[in-house]
Write a protein that holds these residues in place. Structure first.
Motif, PDB file in Angstrom:
ATOM      1  N   THR A  52       3.679 -37.740 -28.520  1.00  0.00           N
ATOM      2  CA  THR A  52       2.005 -38.197 -28.823  1.00  0.00           C
ATOM      3  C   THR A  52       1.312 -37.225 -28.488  1.00  0.00           C
ATOM      4  N   PRO A  53       0.363 -36.895 -29.578  1.00  0.00           N
ATOM      5  CA  PRO A  53      -0.644 -35.955 -29.163  1.00  0.00           C
ATOM      6  C   PRO A  53      -2.056 -36.402 -28.933  1.00  0.00           C
ATOM      7  N   LYS A  54      -2.926 -35.740 -28.499  1.00  0.00           N
ATOM      8  CA  LYS A  54      -4.241 -36.037 -28.294  1.00  0.00           C
ATOM      9  C   LYS A  54      -5.153 -34.777 -28.327  1.00  0.00           C
ATOM     10  N   LEU A  55      -6.257 -35.141 -29.003  1.00  0.00           N
ATOM     11  CA  LEU A  55      -7.185 -34.028 -29.306  1.00  0.00           C
ATOM     12  C   LEU A  55      -8.846 -34.419 -28.919  1.00  0.00           C
ATOM     13  N   GLY A  56      -9.499 -33.701 -28.303  1.00  0.00           N
ATOM     14  CA  GLY A  56     -10.793 -33.983 -27.635  1.00  0.00           C
ATOM     15  C   GLY A  56     -11.688 -33.037 -27.867  1.00  0.00           C
ATOM     16  N   LEU A  57     -13.013 -33.404 -28.378  1.00  0.00           N
ATOM     17  CA  LEU A  57     -14.202 -32.389 -28.552  1.00  0.00           C
ATOM     18  C   LEU A  57     -15.440 -33.026 -27.781  1.00  0.00           C
ATOM     19  N   VAL A  58     -16.156 -32.029 -27.054  1.00  0.00           N
ATOM     20  CA  VAL A  58     -17.463 -32.679 -26.573  1.00  0.00           C
ATOM     21  C   VAL A  58     -18.229 -31.350 -26.797  1.00  0.00           C
ATOM     22  N   TYR A  59     -19.460 -31.941 -27.651  1.00  0.00           N
ATOM     23  CA  TYR A  59     -20.502 -30.956 -28.015  1.00  0.00           C
ATOM     24  C   TYR A  59     -21.907 -31.531 -27.739  1.00  0.00           C
ATOM     25  N   ALA A  60     -22.568 -30.741 -26.894  1.00  0.00           N
ATOM     26  CA  ALA A  60     -24.028 -31.076 -26.546  1.00  0.00           C
ATOM     27  C   ALA A  60     -24.859 -30.076 -27.447  1.00  0.00           C
ATOM     28  N   PRO A  61     -25.431 -30.490 -28.580  1.00  0.00           N
ATOM     29  CA  PRO A  61     -26.541 -29.543 -29.310  1.00  0.00           C
ATOM     30  C   PRO A  61     -27.655 -29.062 -28.286  1.00  0.00           C
ATOM     31  N   TRP A  62     -28.213 -29.726 -27.269  1.00  0.00           N
ATOM     32  CA  TRP A  62     -28.958 -29.573 -26.486  1.00  0.00           C
ATOM     33  C   TRP A  62     -28.916 -30.543 -25.237  1.00  0.00           C
ATOM     34  N   ARG A  63     -29.291 -29.948 -24.122  1.00  0.00           N
ATOM     35  CA  ARG A  63     -29.454 -30.603 -22.943  1.00  0.00           C
ATOM     36  C   ARG A  63     -29.772 -31.849 -22.783  1.00  0.00           C
ATOM     37  N   GLY A  64     -28.923 -32.819 -22.360  1.00  0.00           N
ATOM     38  CA  GLY A  64     -29.548 -34.314 -22.420  1.00  0.00           C
ATOM     39  C   GLY A  64     -28.720 -35.256 -23.557  1.00  0.00           C
ATOM     40  N   VAL A  65     -28.089 -34.362 -24.496  1.00  0.00           N
ATOM     41  CA  VAL A  65     -27.408 -35.097 -25.537  1.00  0.00           C
ATOM     42  C   VAL A  65     -25.959 -34.747 -25.533  1.00  0.00           C
ATOM     43  N   GLU A  66     -25.191 -35.620 -25.642  1.00  0.00           N
ATOM     44  CA  GLU A  66     -23.544 -34.983 -25.890  1.00  0.00           C
ATOM     45  C   GLU A  66     -22.936 -35.909 -26.993  1.00  0.00           C
ATOM     46  N   LEU A  67     -22.322 -35.159 -27.911  1.00  0.00           N
ATOM     47  CA  LEU A  67     -21.263 -35.884 -28.779  1.00  0.00           C
ATOM     48  C   LEU A  67     -19.973 -35.624 -28.532  1.00  0.00           C
ATOM     49  N   LYS A  68     -19.049 -36.844 -28.528  1.00  0.00           N
ATOM     50  CA  LYS A  68     -17.687 -36.678 -28.126  1.00  0.00           C
ATOM     51  C   LYS A  68     -16.914 -37.485 -29.233  1.00  0.00           C
ATOM     52  N   PHE A  69     -15.734 -36.921 -29.175  1.00  0.00           N
ATOM     53  CA  PHE A  69     -14.693 -37.287 -30.152  1.00  0.00           C
ATOM     54  C   PHE A  69     -13.355 -37.234 -29.805  1.00  0.00           C
ATOM     55  N   SER A  70     -12.694 -38.196 -29.788  1.00  0.00           N
ATOM     56  CA  SER A  70     -11.173 -38.229 -29.290  1.00  0.00           C
ATOM     57  C   SER A  70     -10.219 -38.604 -30.598  1.00  0.00           C
ATOM     58  N   TRP A  71      -9.010 -38.106 -30.593  1.00  0.00           N
ATOM     59  CA  TRP A  71      -8.176 -38.694 -31.570  1.00  0.00           C
ATOM     60  C   TRP A  71      -6.703 -38.561 -31.040  1.00  0.00           C
ATOM     61  N   GLY A  72      -6.126 -39.738 -30.927  1.00  0.00           N
ATOM     62  CA  GLY A  72      -4.623 -39.308 -30.693  1.00  0.00           C
ATOM     63  C   GLY A  72      -3.595 -40.443 -31.142  1.00  0.00           C
ATOM     64  N   ARG A  73      -2.314 -40.258 -30.698  1.00  0.00           N
ATOM     65  CA  ARG A  73      -1.366 -41.350 -31.187  1.00  0.00           C
ATOM     66  C   ARG A  73      -0.814 -42.030 -29.677  1.00  0.00           C
ATOM     67  N   SER A  74      -0.591 -43.095 -29.715  1.00  0.00           N
ATOM     68  CA  SER A  74      -0.130 -44.054 -28.322  1.00  0.00           C
ATOM     69  C   SER A  74       1.337 -44.560 -28.755  1.00  0.00           C
ATOM     70  N   PHE A  75       2.017 -45.288 -27.701  1.00  0.00           N
ATOM     71  CA  PHE A  75       3.189 -45.894 -28.020  1.00  0.00           C
ATOM     72  C   PHE A  75       3.324 -46.835 -26.873  1.00  0.00           C
ATOM     73  N   LYS A  76       3.905 -47.911 -27.140  1.00  0.00           N
ATOM     74  CA  LYS A  76       4.385 -48.987 -25.969  1.00  0.00           C
ATOM     75  C   LYS A  76       5.832 -49.373 -26.453  1.00  0.00           C
ATOM     76  N   THR A  77       6.530 -49.226 -25.198  1.00  0.00           N
ATOM     77  CA  THR A  77       7.882 -49.546 -25.490  1.00  0.00           C
ATOM     78  C   THR A  77       8.095 -51.202 -25.521  1.00  0.00           C
ATOM     79  N   PRO A  78       9.247 -51.667 -26.161  1.00  0.00           N
ATOM     80  CA  PRO A  78       9.426 -53.108 -25.969  1.00  0.00           C
ATOM     81  C   PRO A  78       9.857 -53.588 -24.678  1.00  0.00           C
ATOM     82  N   THR A  79       9.477 -54.672 -24.404  1.00  0.00           N
ATOM     83  CA  THR A  79       9.588 -55.249 -23.277  1.00  0.00           C
ATOM     84  C   THR A  79      11.140 -55.305 -23.073  1.00  0.00           C
ATOM     85  N   LEU A  80      11.793 -55.259 -21.695  1.00  0.00           N
ATOM     86  CA  LEU A  80      13.175 -55.554 -21.585  1.00  0.00           C
ATOM     87  C   LEU A  80      13.749 -57.077 -21.985  1.00  0.00           C
TER      88      LEU A  80
END
Length: 852
Positions: free
Chosen positions: A520-548
């Motif tokens: 499973t990978p995950k990527l993230g980006l945080v970009y502030a064009p100027w002080r006081g404003v932040e743009l964030k983006f994340s993408w990833g894959r996740s999983f869940k095992t079956p219950t026993l």
């Protein structure tokens, strides 16, 4: 520079005095607590703080004075500017020459959603302190979880009654679990101080109410997939309950409360005690609560239900936590967290009259759980840190359901689910290189985890005992992970239209021998064009095992006439095998997620933060028992993948031979394999798909006045749109906005006024309406809106015998809004949606706390 980021918004003016009461502890934690209480952000050099201690701080000071007292004798200096406290050695330059923006600074504290110190995650984060939870009138983490707009109150929660649909919507043990995005309590990972706990009952859910609120410092919630960081279950997000690290003295609380409509009379007693020495400290907390049930006869909207029907179970709950640390030397720290919980509850369900003994059942589950998690941390050369941690946890649910008929016990279903969890992990974290934007930091590690489930259920009758579910299975996994945080641009570089810019990446590989391997990978980006404003983006894959339970329950092979499925083309002797139950061939569920956010802190409006997020989850290979309709099943193309028409005799023999008890013949005729014209697979299968998308909005604004009054305004809202396909050939059906599923809209907003000894808060809660689509025409279920008021009075130090007493009066659902009535398919089912709307009504409570 390394720093301790304690608040995303500068909330306090720098010259206003307030009361501080801090135990002697590590300097970095003392500074963090002062900053948090003052609404400031703290920035400090890691090496300068390492190994330093701070004396106890008690009194009425401005932030300047409080920080100066903590730094006395350390050789460090402080500067408070622009809502930030800068700590440095005497030879270091002032903050104007330092690196500048919040995104550039690295902290000694690892926040939830990352393993790298100071790398604030690109995913949205919700943080609530114990003080904030109490000021809102909530008294336990279960109620807090159900109050979150991003969490669905269905799943495994004590208020879920009979008559609801959904595989995970059931109250097995009166436990409470988070259910972010309504994806199921097993798709939200709940941690304690970053450690995993044992699952509860047969579902892979964690009982968050087993953790006493008195021991909690704060809870951090990531509302985004995080399997690349934490592994299985983190599909919808992660909740990390963080305990208090240091405490000196004793604090005892007594609380009583009740619903004004009747029932839910609560008694709670808790105590927290701790001590902090020069190099060690420990805290122990204990909480006991006893609650009476709410019965159908106590609510007007359930007057058609038998009056003794339980709507909210009676409970008796003990919980305790012990946590401590020991600084062996300046480079080595050992710590341990231990938690214990015991819960008994009772539910009565009559089926024919008001007396369940005529026909009905009584359930009295009991749950005992514990976990112990030791940890060793080494401070390595050049600012690197190594951590070795382990966990052993157990959760045992004893079930006792007794069914009565004609005034006598007919049979009893008894037994237990015993969950076990073992984990050992080693990881390292530190700076790899330095770029103009700051240090490139990495975290690397790996470990071993094992989960086990002992299921031992049986049916007891006068003629003897019959086992129903009997297995003991475990699942092992070996994993490795890596994470990197790269600050590309910092504020100090003064690049136009780029105040700061950073990227992050994480990857995890898990091997489950005999079942699957998952990357499973995950990527993230945080970009502030100027002080006081932040743009964030994340993408990833996740999983869940079956219950026993899903994997090793075993299955039944039921022989039924083919005509049962609406088939008329077969002779009267034709039969079908219907397979239902567990499936040993299950694989992990998989999901891809992305979230885009904007965070605004306008310079023209100090102390204001506004955040908005858009999210999307694509969840595939979901495990479900997919057949929802039997009519025309053998010819319906939607279920073609589940039906083996005209099976070979070998297939019939295998299906019967692998079942738990051979063939169960419901035809009334002798079983002949040659007459089997179809095998229908309705076991648990990796077959469903679900998409979830929506928006989250949150705002936070704090005003401070010269009179030392403060007013904090906050609000959050969540909109969700969700659809599910039970099989690849069936049409998508709504999984949000319909009955027994999350509503499209949920919101919570409040105001807190603080004036020295007084605190008054008011919160409003909105749970949107849903559509009852179980019949034609469909019906609308109206939304529910409640208002909560809380008032706190503190006596302070000068009241002598009555000193350091805190009195809290709380009224939840002030105007006593009630759930809307719905149709029921049986007269003994309560006529409201218990997965969304609370049955408690107006609840009044009074608590008294004494600090020694």
């Amino acid at each position: 520079m390394a720093g301790l980021s304690v608040s995303s918004v500068s909330r306090a003016q720098e010259d206003i005095a307030r009361d501080y009461d801090l135990a002697a502890q590590d300097l970095k934690y003392a500074l963090r607590d002062v900053a948090r209480q003052s609404g400031l952000e703290l920035v400090a050099a890691s090496d300068a703080l390492r190994g330093r201690r701070a004396a106890a701080l008690k009194g009425h000071y401005t932030p300047d004075e409080a920080v100066a007292l903590l730094l006395h004798g350390t050789g460090l200096t402080a500067e408070i500017s622009g809502g930030t406290v800068y700590i440095r050695g005497r030879s270091e330059p002032p903050q104007s020459a330092a690196t500048g923006g919040t995104a550039d600074r690295l902290t000694d504290i690892v926040v939830t959603g990352t393993r790298i110190r100071g790398a604030l995650p690109a995913s949205p984060t919700i943080t609530q302190t114990q003080d904030e939870i109490r000021k809102s009138g909530l008294t336990n983490l279960g109620d807090f979880a159900r109050s979150l707009p991003q969490s669905f109150a269905g799943g495994q929660n004590p208020g879920v009654t009979v008559g609801v649909t959904g595989e995970t919507n059931e109250n097995v043990s009166s436990a409470s679990s988070l259910n972010l995005r309504g994806l199921g309590p097993d798709a939200t990972l709940t941690l304690l101080n970053g450690h995993r706990l044992a699952y509860n009952s047969a579902q892979q859910a964690i009982d968050i109410s087993a953790i006493p609120l008195a021991a909690v410092d704060r809870i951090e919630i990531i509302t985004d997939g995080a399997s690349a960081i934490y592994g299985s279950d983190a599909v919808a997000g992660v909740a990390n309950v963080i305990l208090k690290r240091s405490f000196d003295g004793v604090s005892a609380t007594a609380r009583g409360g009740a619903s004004t409509d009747g029932g839910d009379r609560q008694q709670e007693y808790s105590v927290v005690a701790g001590t902090t020495g020069a190099r060690s400290g420990f805290i122990v907390s204990y909480d006991f609560e006893r609650d009476t049930p709410i019965l159908a006869g106590q609510r007007s909207y359930t007057n058609a239900t038998f009056p003794t029907t339980t709507l909210l179970p009676a409970q008796r709950h003990h919980s305790a936590i012990l946590n401590g640390y020991w600084d062996v030397d300046s480079a080595l720290t050992a710590s341990v967290d231990a938690v214990y919980s015991s819960r008994h509850s009772a539910t009565v369900q009559p089926l024919a009259s008001d007396d369940y003994a005529d026909l009905g059942y009584r359930r009295t589950p009991a749950v005992r759980s514990y976990a112990i998690s030791p940890k060793i941390e080494w401070a390595l050369p050049r600012g690197w840190t190594a951590t070795l941690l382990g966990t052993y946890a157990e959760d045992k649910t004893d079930l006792n359901s007794r069914f009565f008929s004609v005034g006598a016990l007919s049979f009893a279903s008894t037994g237990s689910y015993r969950n076990r969890s073992t984990l050992i992990e080693l990881n390292v974290e530190g700076s790899l290189m330095t770029l103009p934007g700051g240090d490139v930091r990495v975290a690397l590690g790996g470990g071993y985890r094992s989960n086990g489930l002992d299921a031992n259920l049986k049916t007891e009758r006068a003629g003897g005992t019959t086992p129903t579910v009997q297995f003991s299975k475990s699942r092992k996994s070996y994993y490795g992970f890596g994470e990197v945080h790269v600050p590309i641009v910092s504020s100090a570089q003064e690049i136009p239209f780029v105040d700061h810019l950073s990227v992050s990446g994480a990857a995890r590989y898990e091997n489950y021998p005999g079942m699957a391997s998952v990357a499973t990978p995950k990527l993230g980006l945080v970009y502030a064009p100027w002080r006081g404003v932040e743009l964030k983006f994340s993408w990833g894959r996740s999983f869940k095992t079956p219950t026993l339970y899903q994997q090793f329950l075993g299955y039944d092979a039921e022989l039924v006439p083919a005509s049962y499925f609406g088939s008329t083309s077969y002779p009267a002797s034709a039969t079908a095998l219907f397979l239902v139950g567990g499936n040993p061939d299950l694989k992990p569920e998989r999901a891809s997620t992305w979230t885009a956010s904007i965070v605004v802190r306008p310079a023209s409006i100090p102390h204001l933060k506004v955040e908005g997020s858009v999210f999307h989850v694509r969840y595939k290979d979901r495990i479900t028992q997919p057949i929802s309709s039997y009519e025309g099943l053998l010819t319906n193309p939607a279920y073609a993948a589940l039906v083996n028409l005209n099976p070979a005799l070998g297939d019939v023999g295998t299906a019967v031979g692998d079942s738990k008890s051979g063939v169960e013949n419901f035809t009334g005729l002798p079983y002949d394999p040659a007459d089997v014209v179809a095998i229908i697979d309705s076991r648990y299968l990796n077959i469903a798909r679900q998409t979830v998308s929506g928006i989250d909005i949150a705002a936070d604004y704090r005003l401070e006045f010269a009179s030392q009054d403060t007013v904090t305004l906050s609000g959050s809202a969540s909109y969700i749109h969700s659809k599910q396909e039970l099989t690849p050939n069936t049409a998508a059906i709504p999984a949000a906005g319909v009955i027994f599923n999350p509503p499209h809209w949920r919101a919570r907003a409040g105001a807190v006024w603080d004036r020295e000894a007084f605190t008054v808060s008011a919160y409003g809660n909105y749970i949107g309406g849903v559509t009852d689509n179980r019949s034609i025409p469909e019906q609308s279920v109206r939304p529910m809106t409640t208002v909560d008021l809380t008032a706190v009075y503190r006596t302070g130090d000068s009241a002598k015998a009555l000193s350091n007493i805190e009195i809290t009066l709380s009224v939840l659902n002030l105007f006593n809004d009630k759930p809307d009535r719905i149709k029921t398919s049986a007269p003994y089912y309560p006529a409201y949606d218990s997965t969304n709307y609370s049955v408690v009504g107006r609840f009044v409570s009074l608590s008294v706390t004494k600090h020694l």
